[in-house]
Design a protein around this motif. Structure first.
Motif: not given
Length: 200
Positions: A17-36
């Motif tokens: 969840l922490d990783a997702a929150e940071q990644a979504f904020a930085e790159h957007g929901f579509h800009g982040v893959s599950i592997s990312d």
């Protein structure tokens, strides 16, 4: 069979969840893959799929976690407001604080909302979550409305919460774009007290 929730599993989930929150904020929901997400959290994709079936499901878990924080803060603000001389103004002032976490969540939730508008299944899931939060908010602000006779019926309360959320989120979007023109919380401070006065 229900999977047993272990301490390790809870820790894995929090890191995802922490990783997702940071990644979504930085790159957007579509800009982040599950592997990312997995790489950022330090796990394999197996760890992700043992907790979530999709990115949509992960977002809704993020939504739940963030909502719990916001509801706790709102409850504390209501407790302070009901004993103050000007309950509505006090609550609005407390709720108008915008920190980096608020900005981060606004970016994430706005993008997912746009995604949900385009995808009916995501929209249905988000609507269910939104309804649960509105019900919780309505329950929290009920003592505040009870400080003065109110024209708001139980049926109206959900619509009132919808309106307040619309003002809050719309104002936040504008103030993040034009912070020097529209300070955070300005729309709420100017217009919500008159709304609540008109309802009493």
């Amino acid at each position: 069979m229900t999977k047993r929730v272990t301490k390790r599993r809870l820790e894995t989930n929090e890191r995802l969840l922490d990783a997702a929150e940071q990644a979504f904020a930085e790159h957007g929901f579509h800009g982040v893959s599950i592997s990312d997400l997995c790489a950022r959290a330090g796990y394999t994709s197996g760890a992700f799929y043992s907790n979530y079936a999709s990115k949509d499901e992960l977002f809704l878990a993020l939504f739940t976690r963030r909502s719990e924080i916001v509801l706790k803060q709102l409850g504390e603000a209501v407790d302070q407001a009901v004993v103050s001389e000007h309950p509505i103004a006090t609550l609005i002032e407390s709720a108008s604080v915008v920190d980096e976490e608020t900005r981060t969540w606004f970016l994430i939730s706005t993008e997912f909302t746009l995604y949900a508008i385009r995808h009916p299944e995501a929209a249905e899931a988000l609507a269910r979550h939104d309804a649960a939060i509105r019900a919780a908010v309505a329950e929290l602000i009920a003592p505040l409305l009870a400080t003065a006779p109110s024209k708001v019926t139980e049926a109206d309360l959900d619509m009132l919460v919808r309106f307040v959320v619309a003002v809050r989120e719309g104002g936040l979007a504008q103030s993040l774009v034009e912070p020097t023109v529209l300070p955070h919380g300005e729309l709420e401070r100017r217009f919500l007290p008159a709304l609540f006065e008109g309802l009493s």
